[in-house]
Design a protein around this motif. Structure first.
Motif, PDB file in Angstrom:
ATOM      1  N   LEU A  88       1.235  -1.066   0.235  1.00  0.00           N
ATOM      2  CA  LEU A  88      -0.344  -0.034  -0.023  1.00  0.00           C
ATOM      3  C   LEU A  88       0.771   1.522  -0.357  1.00  0.00           C
ATOM      4  N   LEU A  89       2.405   1.490   0.749  1.00  0.00           N
ATOM      5  CA  LEU A  89       3.204   2.296  -0.057  1.00  0.00           C
ATOM      6  C   LEU A  89       2.931   2.790  -1.192  1.00  0.00           C
ATOM      7  N   PRO A  90       3.165   3.596  -1.768  1.00  0.00           N
ATOM      8  CA  PRO A  90       3.772   4.364  -2.670  1.00  0.00           C
ATOM      9  C   PRO A  90       5.356   3.946  -3.584  1.00  0.00           C
ATOM     10  N   TYR A  91       4.437   3.377  -5.030  1.00  0.00           N
ATOM     11  CA  TYR A  91       6.183   3.508  -5.279  1.00  0.00           C
ATOM     12  C   TYR A  91       6.621   1.706  -4.877  1.00  0.00           C
ATOM     13  N   ILE A 172      -7.188   3.166  -5.650  1.00  0.00           N
ATOM     14  CA  ILE A 172      -5.922   3.323  -5.236  1.00  0.00           C
ATOM     15  C   ILE A 172      -6.404   4.331  -6.603  1.00  0.00           C
ATOM     16  N   GLN A 173      -5.186   3.479  -7.531  1.00  0.00           N
ATOM     17  CA  GLN A 173      -4.231   4.509  -9.003  1.00  0.00           C
ATOM     18  C   GLN A 173      -5.557   5.157  -9.566  1.00  0.00           C
ATOM     19  N   SER A 176      -7.084   8.493  -7.523  1.00  0.00           N
ATOM     20  CA  SER A 176      -5.271   9.418  -6.853  1.00  0.00           C
ATOM     21  C   SER A 176      -5.278   9.818  -8.385  1.00  0.00           C
ATOM     22  N   SER A 177      -5.311   9.172  -9.813  1.00  0.00           N
ATOM     23  CA  SER A 177      -4.959   9.943 -10.334  1.00  0.00           C
ATOM     24  C   SER A 177      -6.595  11.339 -11.175  1.00  0.00           C
ATOM     25  N   PHE A 180      -5.975  13.546  -8.504  1.00  0.00           N
ATOM     26  CA  PHE A 180      -4.170  14.620  -9.251  1.00  0.00           C
ATOM     27  C   PHE A 180      -4.955  15.730 -10.885  1.00  0.00           C
ATOM     28  N   VAL A 194     -10.222  12.925  -2.889  1.00  0.00           N
ATOM     29  CA  VAL A 194      -9.198  13.070  -1.681  1.00  0.00           C
ATOM     30  C   VAL A 194     -10.158  12.743  -0.894  1.00  0.00           C
ATOM     31  N   LEU A 197     -10.637   8.670  -0.964  1.00  0.00           N
ATOM     32  CA  LEU A 197      -9.523   8.285  -1.492  1.00  0.00           C
ATOM     33  C   LEU A 197      -8.522   7.932  -0.554  1.00  0.00           C
ATOM     34  N   LEU A 198      -9.369   9.164   0.444  1.00  0.00           N
ATOM     35  CA  LEU A 198      -8.579   8.641   2.120  1.00  0.00           C
ATOM     36  C   LEU A 198      -9.153   7.019   2.040  1.00  0.00           C
ATOM     37  N   THR A 201      -7.753   3.997   1.666  1.00  0.00           N
ATOM     38  CA  THR A 201      -6.716   3.690   1.886  1.00  0.00           C
ATOM     39  C   THR A 201      -7.224   2.995   3.167  1.00  0.00           C
ATOM     40  N   ILE A 202      -7.880   3.225   3.626  1.00  0.00           N
ATOM     41  CA  ILE A 202      -8.683   2.825   4.932  1.00  0.00           C
ATOM     42  C   ILE A 202      -9.279   1.669   5.076  1.00  0.00           C
ATOM     43  N   ILE A 205      -6.336  -0.983   3.378  1.00  0.00           N
ATOM     44  CA  ILE A 205      -5.588  -1.675   4.762  1.00  0.00           C
ATOM     45  C   ILE A 205      -5.733  -2.404   5.315  1.00  0.00           C
TER      46      ILE A 205
END
Lengths: 227, 252
Positions: A88-91, A172-173, A176-177, A180, A194, A197-198, A201-202, A205
């Motif tokens: 889940l961390l970026p990149y 997520i992608q 987020s895109s 963005f 956003v 997105l939050l 993300t939860i 996880i």
């Protein structure tokens, strides 16, 4: 842009060298080995507590013969949960989004339970193919259906994990895109995105941890049936 | 964690982390001294100090002499600006998702960190308390055993008194027995002596009676018939006089 969405799932290589090995081995570095002294630090205590309570819960319905699977199930659980949450961390690259990896976990372990069941008590294992109390005319059809469901189990296991994680990462992608690209022109829509997105993300996880748990739980159930 | 290792191992080999435990061997790679694991150096109580959760304090200490307090912050800001301006790091959609995931993680750590740490400490405390309980039980058991032993020793001292009392008892019994026998012996002797005395009295009485009879017989034998007649005549004259006196008294 559509091509980029799936680039995150490409098996990472660097100058032609596959990095998947490092991606699979690296999570182990996060878990310290037990120290030679009697009372360890907080991380070790928590790790021990977590593995202990997890194994106690997973193995409680299984009889003593199946307890030899404890190490395997614990390792699998810790591995999957680490891979999922680290992804889940970026990149980062999540190896569990690869169907090959998940099938490589699911098929041998499921097959092991089935073979164990057929070796130890073949009648009992075959008896699982027919639920109790079915009316007689339905018996042939039901046996076929139950065998198909038995054979589809590894596929389901692998694909479930793959699909859940891939879908989550994709979402997520996407979100987020979207956020963005809307950030500068339509800021309110972007802020909504956003917020989404939050929440996502939860959710991701939670899904990461739950999917790992479900994988191992189902394997323990198959084990319970056959041991 | 890894950066700390890199930094610290550059300075000295006796760093923390996974290399620490194995460094006893590193100190005697030429086998010049005897191998000994004791005294083991004490372990640090808490982990390494970090600022803002991830940056080890050592970096700040390292940069302090040259750049002061704001040094590392300037370094961080400059680094980020450099990465962004040269587009070495491109801001894209992943940045947004990175912001989201990191904010969730930081929120989670800030909110649940202390309670999780307290839970881990509680587990450790329970483990320690169990061992301490065993030790305390053993110690109290041993002190109890010491007290019991002392009490037994005191009891043993009292045994001498018990023996004295018993000895006195026996002595008294013997004494009583002796006195009884003495008493009996005395009584027997007295009886024998009384018998002898009674015998002597009897003898004397017999002699007395015999003597009296002999004296009476000799006196009666010595009385002549003349004396007898005279005494009878005197007795009759006395009796007549008495009768006269009595008759005279009666008429008066």
């Amino acid at each position: 842009m559509t091509m980029n969405l799936f680039n995150q799932f490409l098996s990472p290589t660097f100058l032609g060298l596959p990095l998947i090995a490092i991606a699979l081995m690296a999570p182990c570095l996060l878990y310290p080995s037990p120290a030679p002294w009697w009372q360890s630090n907080r991380w070790m205590t928590l790790q021990n507590w977590f593995i202990g309570s997890f194994i106690k819960q997973i193995l409680s319905p299984i009889n003593t013969k199946g307890h030899s699977w404890a190490l395997l199930l614990a390792t699998l659980m810790v591995f999957l949960i680490t891979l999922n949450t680290l992804g889940l961390l970026p990149y980062t690259f999540t190896p569990t989004t690869q169907l090959s990896l998940n099938m490589a976990f699911a098929v041998p372990l499921w097959l092991a339970t089935v073979i164990m069941g057929f070796r130890n008590s073949p009648t009992h294992a075959l008896g699982h193919l027919l639920p109790e109390g079915t009316p007689t005319p339905l018996v042939p059809i039901l046996i076929i259906i139950e065998s198909i469901s038995l054979l589809i189990r590894p596929l389901a296991l692998g694909v479930r994990l793959t699909a859940n994680l891939t879908a989550g990462h994709l979402l997520i992608q996407l979100v987020s895109s979207a956020a963005f690209s809307l950030l500068l022109s339509q800021t309110t829509a972007a802020s909504l995105a956003v917020g989404l997105l939050l929440l996502l993300t939860i959710l991701e996880i939670a899904v990461a941890m739950i999917q790992a748990y479900v994988f191992v739980l189902l394997l323990s159930l198959y084990l319970q049936e056959n041991v | 964690m890894m950066s700390r290792l890199v930094i610290l191992s550059a300075n000295s080999l006796k760093g923390s982390g996974p290399f620490g435990a194995g460094l006893v061997h590193a100190s005697r790679s030429l086998h010049t001294s005897s191998q000994s694991r004791a005294p083991v150096p004490p372990l640090p109580e808490t982990g390494g100090k970090v600022r803002h959760g991830i940056f080890p304090e050592e970096i700040f200490q390292l940069l302090y002499p040259k750049t002061g307090v704001t040094g590392p912050y300037m370094l961080g800001t400059g680094l980020i600006t450099y990465l962004l301006s040269k587009e070495l790091y491109v801001i894209n959609n992943e940045t947004l998702s990175a912001i989201c995931i990191f904010s969730v993680i930081i929120y989670g750590v800030k909110k649940f960190g202390p309670s999780v740490a307290a839970f881990a400490d509680k587990l450790n405390e329970e483990k320690l308390a169990k061992a301490q309980e065993v030790k305390d039980l053993a110690m109290s058991g041993l002190t109890q055993a010491i007290e019991n032993e002392k009490k037994e020793q005191w009891r043993v001292e009292g045994r001498a008194m018990l023996f004295d009392a018993k000895r006195n008892n026996v002595a008294m019994l013997l004494e009583t027995n002796y006195r009884e026998r003495l008493h009996m012996v005395t009584n027997e002797i007295k009886r024998r002596l009384d018998y002898q005395i009674a015998l002597q009295h009897l003898n004397r009485r017999l002699e007395q009676e015999h003597m009296i009879n002999w004296v009476e017989k000799s006196v009666i034998g010595s009385i002549t018939p003349q004396q007898e007649k005279e005494s009878i005549a005197k007795c009759i004259a006395d009796l007549k006089m008495l009768a006269k006196n009595t008759q005279a008294k009666a008429t008066v």
